[in-house]
Design an enzyme around this catalytic site. Sequence first.
Site, mmCIF file in Angstrom:
data_model
loop_
_atom_site.group_PDB
_atom_site.id
_atom_site.type_symbol
_atom_site.label_atom_id
_atom_site.label_comp_id
_atom_site.label_asym_id
_atom_site.label_seq_id
_atom_site.Cartn_x
_atom_site.Cartn_y
_atom_site.Cartn_z
ATOM 1 N N CYS A 130 0.810 -1.223 0.000
ATOM 2 C CA CYS A 130 0.000 0.000 0.000
ATOM 3 C C CYS A 130 0.842 1.271 0.000
ATOM 4 O O CYS A 130 0.643 2.161 -0.836
ATOM 5 C CB CYS A 130 -0.984 -0.019 1.161
ATOM 6 S SG CYS A 130 -0.225 0.030 2.818
ATOM 7 N N HIS A 183 -2.606 0.921 6.720
ATOM 8 C CA HIS A 183 -2.991 0.928 5.306
ATOM 9 C C HIS A 183 -3.198 2.359 4.830
ATOM 10 O O HIS A 183 -3.631 3.229 5.587
ATOM 11 C CB HIS A 183 -4.278 0.121 5.104
ATOM 12 C CG HIS A 183 -4.568 -0.169 3.654
ATOM 13 N ND1 HIS A 183 -3.739 -0.925 2.866
ATOM 14 C CD2 HIS A 183 -5.600 0.223 2.849
ATOM 15 C CE1 HIS A 183 -4.234 -1.007 1.641
ATOM 16 N NE2 HIS A 183 -5.369 -0.309 1.603
ATOM 17 N N HIS A 200 -5.837 1.976 -4.253
ATOM 18 C CA HIS A 200 -4.865 1.475 -3.276
ATOM 19 C C HIS A 200 -4.383 0.097 -3.683
ATOM 20 O O HIS A 200 -4.998 -0.601 -4.489
ATOM 21 C CB HIS A 200 -5.492 1.431 -1.873
ATOM 22 C CG HIS A 200 -6.702 0.555 -1.766
ATOM 23 N ND1 HIS A 200 -6.927 -0.286 -0.696
ATOM 24 C CD2 HIS A 200 -7.782 0.377 -2.583
ATOM 25 C CE1 HIS A 200 -8.077 -0.928 -0.849
ATOM 26 N NE2 HIS A 200 -8.610 -0.538 -1.981
#
Length: 229
Positions: A130, A183, A200
Amino acid sequence: MTNRIIIALLCFSVSLSAAAQKRFRLWHRHHAATTVAPYVPQPDGVQRQLNADVPAAAETAVQPAGGGAPGGGETRSVATSYAAGTVVSAPSGSTLAIDGVSGPQLYNVAMQYLGRPYRSGASGPAAFDCSGFTSYVYKALNIRLSRSSREQYLQGVPVQRGNLRVGDLVFFARGGSRGRINHVGMVCEVMPDGNFKFVHACSRGVSIDNFGTAAYYRSRYVGARRIVE
C-alpha cells in the site's frame, strides 16, 4: 621651505584619498554584480537557491483539520512553491505547490497501475504494497513520501472527510482511530454525497474501492492528509 613641504604632503594625502575612494567604488560595483544569492533550508532539508529561475513560495492557506487532529479545529499551513522538475520531500505541517503538479496528475499516474499485484514490501512498478504504491505515484511527480503508511500519516496537513480532493491520502487502521495505522490509499474521486473512491494496493492488487459501500474500510478509517495544493 617648511611650508612647501607641508603643502606637498597635504596634496599627496588628498591624492591618496581620491584614489582609495575610486578603488572602493570599483570593488563595490564588482562585488554587487557577482554576489551569489543565498541558499535557504526547505522542508526535510531540501535546499534551493533563491533566484528568478526557482520562485520562492509564499502563500498561506488555512486547511481544515481532521484525521485525528486535536479538537477538530483548523491548522494553518504554508504552501511552499517549487519550479517544475524540482525533487522535494513532502513536509510535515505544510503542503507543497509545484508547477504542473495537481490531484488530476496524480490520478493519471495511479490509473496506469490498476491491476498490478500486491506484494508485501514491494514498491513497484511490477508489484506494490500500500505505501509502496502511494510513494511510487508521488515519486513519479518528483515528490518523496516516507516509505511506511504510519510515516506518511505525519506528512502534509490533515484534511476533514468533507473537504477531500483527488490526490489526498486516506489512512486506515485495525480498530479505527484508536488503532495503529496499517494501510493507505489515494483519493481518486469525490462524490456529491460526500463519499469518495480511493485507489490502493490491497490483497486484490491495485484496485479502486468506494468508501461509501466498503464497510471493511469504513470501520477502519483514521483520517486523511493533503500533500499537494
